[in-house]
Design a protein around this motif. Structure first.
Motif, PDB file in Angstrom:
ATOM      1  N   ILE A 134       0.844  -1.203   0.000  1.00 27.69           N
ATOM      2  CA  ILE A 134       0.000   0.000   0.000  1.00 27.69           C
ATOM      3  C   ILE A 134       0.873   1.245   0.000  1.00 27.69           C
ATOM      4  N   ILE A 168       0.336   5.428  -0.335  1.00 30.40           N
ATOM      5  CA  ILE A 168      -0.541   6.599  -0.470  1.00 30.40           C
ATOM      6  C   ILE A 168       0.198   7.828   0.033  1.00 30.40           C
ATOM      7  N   MET A 227      -9.192  12.537   1.312  1.00 31.03           N
ATOM      8  CA  MET A 227      -8.942  11.233   0.702  1.00 31.03           C
ATOM      9  C   MET A 227      -9.866  10.225   1.360  1.00 31.03           C
ATOM     10  N   ILE A 258     -11.208   6.198   1.576  1.00 31.72           N
ATOM     11  CA  ILE A 258     -10.913   4.790   1.302  1.00 31.72           C
ATOM     12  C   ILE A 258     -12.237   4.039   1.215  1.00 31.72           C
ATOM     13  N   THR A 314      -9.673  12.626  -3.623  1.00 34.60           N
ATOM     14  CA  THR A 314      -9.015  11.404  -4.076  1.00 34.60           C
ATOM     15  C   THR A 314      -9.691  10.191  -3.454  1.00 34.60           C
ATOM     16  N   ILE A 353      -9.397   6.023  -2.813  1.00 35.90           N
ATOM     17  CA  ILE A 353      -8.575   4.823  -2.801  1.00 35.90           C
ATOM     18  C   ILE A 353      -9.532   3.636  -2.747  1.00 35.90           C
ATOM     19  N   CYS A 354      -9.535   2.827  -3.792  1.00 36.13           N
ATOM     20  CA  CYS A 354     -10.381   1.633  -3.836  1.00 36.13           C
ATOM     21  C   CYS A 354      -9.528   0.457  -3.363  1.00 36.13           C
ATOM     22  N   LEU A 355      -9.880  -0.086  -2.183  1.00 36.52           N
ATOM     23  CA  LEU A 355      -9.031  -1.054  -1.497  1.00 36.52           C
ATOM     24  C   LEU A 355      -9.690  -2.427  -1.435  1.00 36.52           C
ATOM     25  N   ILE A 367      -4.373  -1.886  -3.355  1.00 37.92           N
ATOM     26  CA  ILE A 367      -5.061  -0.768  -3.994  1.00 37.92           C
ATOM     27  C   ILE A 367      -5.463  -1.191  -5.405  1.00 37.92           C
ATOM     28  N   HIS A 391      -7.076   4.091  -7.886  1.00 38.32           N
ATOM     29  CA  HIS A 391      -7.091   5.306  -7.074  1.00 38.32           C
ATOM     30  C   HIS A 391      -7.058   6.516  -7.994  1.00 38.32           C
TER      31      HIS A 391
END
Length: 251
Positions: A25, A27, A35, A37, A191, A193-195, A199, A202
Motif C-alpha cells: 500500500i 498513499i 482522501m 478509502i 481522491t 482509494i479503492c481497497l 489498492i 485510485h
C-alpha cells in the motif's frame, strides 16, 4: 514545507496468520486534501487507518508523518457502559482539554445545546457529532474518520458529510476517511482509494468510478447512479443550487 505530505505510506504490507491483510500500500496525503478509502467488507480499510495512526505496525514498508502533526481521530462507534451516567461535556473533558476547546468543538459541530445532556440520551447522529467534536479538540492538521456516518439516517448523513467538508475548509485540515457512502464520496472527495487488501485503483472520483477494478467490486449500477452527481464545473452554484457566474475556478 507547506506542500510536503502530511502522511505518506510506502509499500506497506501486513499479514495475520499467513493471510494478507494489506499488500504493498502506497498513499500520500497532502494538506487540505480529502482522501476517502472505499472497498468491500474485509478489504482492510480500518486496518489501513490504524497503520496510518501508528496503532498497528506494518510487517514491511514505511510510514511517514509530518513532524508535530496533530491528528484528530473519530472511531466507528462509541462503546460506553450504558449504566454509567456521563454528560457530553464530561466525556469530552476526559481528553484533558481546556473548557474553551470543548466550547469551540461543540460550536463547530453544531451541538452546543447538548453539552449537559447524558450520552445515553442522544440520537445516533448526535453521538457521531460528539465523536467528531472530540476529534477536533486538538485543532488537528489531519482528521482521520472511520465510517463517520455509522448509524446515522440518510438526511443526517448528508448533513454530517457537508459538515466534514466545511471543517476542512474552515480549519484548513486534511481528511483521511473510510466510507461506504459512495454517492457522497464521489461528489465531495478529492481522491478515492479503492481497497481490497491491495489498492485496486485510485485517483479522482470520476476516474475511479469508470475503472474496471471499481466496477468489478461495486457494479455498474452504482457507477451509473454516481454519474448523476458528476458534471464539469464550468459554472458555480449558489447555496440554493442555482447557477451563478461561471468565471471563477476552485483551486
Amino acid at each position: 514545507m507547506s506542500d510536503s505530505p502530511l502522511l505518506k505510506l510506502d509499500q506497506v504490507s501486513l499479514k495475520h496468520q499467513q493471510h494478507n491483510l494489506l499488500s504493498d500500500i502506497s498513499i500520500s496525503l497532502a494538506p487540505r486534501q480529502i482522501m476517502t478509502i472505499i472497498g468491500p467488507n474485509g478489504a482492510g480499510k480500518s486496518t489501513l487507518i490504524k497503520i496510518a495512526l501508528g496503532l498497528i505496525k506494518p510487517d514491511s514498508g514505511s510510514v511517514f508523518r509530518r513532524a508535530n502533526l496533530r491528528i484528530g481521530y473519530m472511531p466507528q462507534r462509541l462503546s460506553l457502559n450504558p449504566l454509567m451516567p456521563m454528560s457530553v461535556e464530561r466525556f469530552l473533558a476526559m481528553s484533558r482539554t481546556r473548557q474553551q476547546n470543548i466550547s469551540d468543538a461543540l460550536a463547530r459541530t453544531g451541538i452546543s445545546h447538548l453539552r449537559q445532556r447524558p450520552l445515553h440520551d442522544i440520537s445516533g447522529g448526535e453521538t457521531q457529532r460528539v465523536l467528531l467534536s472530540r476529534a477536533l479538540l486538538c485543532n488537528p492538521d489531519l482528521l482521520v474518520l472511520d465510517e463517520p456516518a455509522q448509524g446515522v439516517d440518510i438526511s443526517g448523513q448528508t448533513e454530517l458529510y457537508e459538515l466534514i467538508n466545511n471543517l476542512r475548509d474552515t480549519l484548513g485540515c486534511a481528511v483521511l476517511m473510510v466510507s461506504h457512502d459512495l454517492h457522497w464520496v464521489m461528489a465531495q472527495t478529492d481522491t478515492v482509494i479503492c481497497l481490497n487488501q491491495h489498492i485496486c485503483c485510485h485517483g479522482h472520483p470520476e476516474h475511479v468510478s469508470n475503472d474496471p477494478a471499481y466496477l468489478s467490486l461495486f457494479g455498474r449500477r452504482h457507477a451509473e447512479a454516481i454519474a448523476l452527481y458528476q458534471h464539469d464545473h464550468d459554472h458555480q452554484h449558489d447555496i440554493h443550487g442555482n447557477v451563478v457566474d461561471g468565471h471563477h475556478h476552485h483551486d
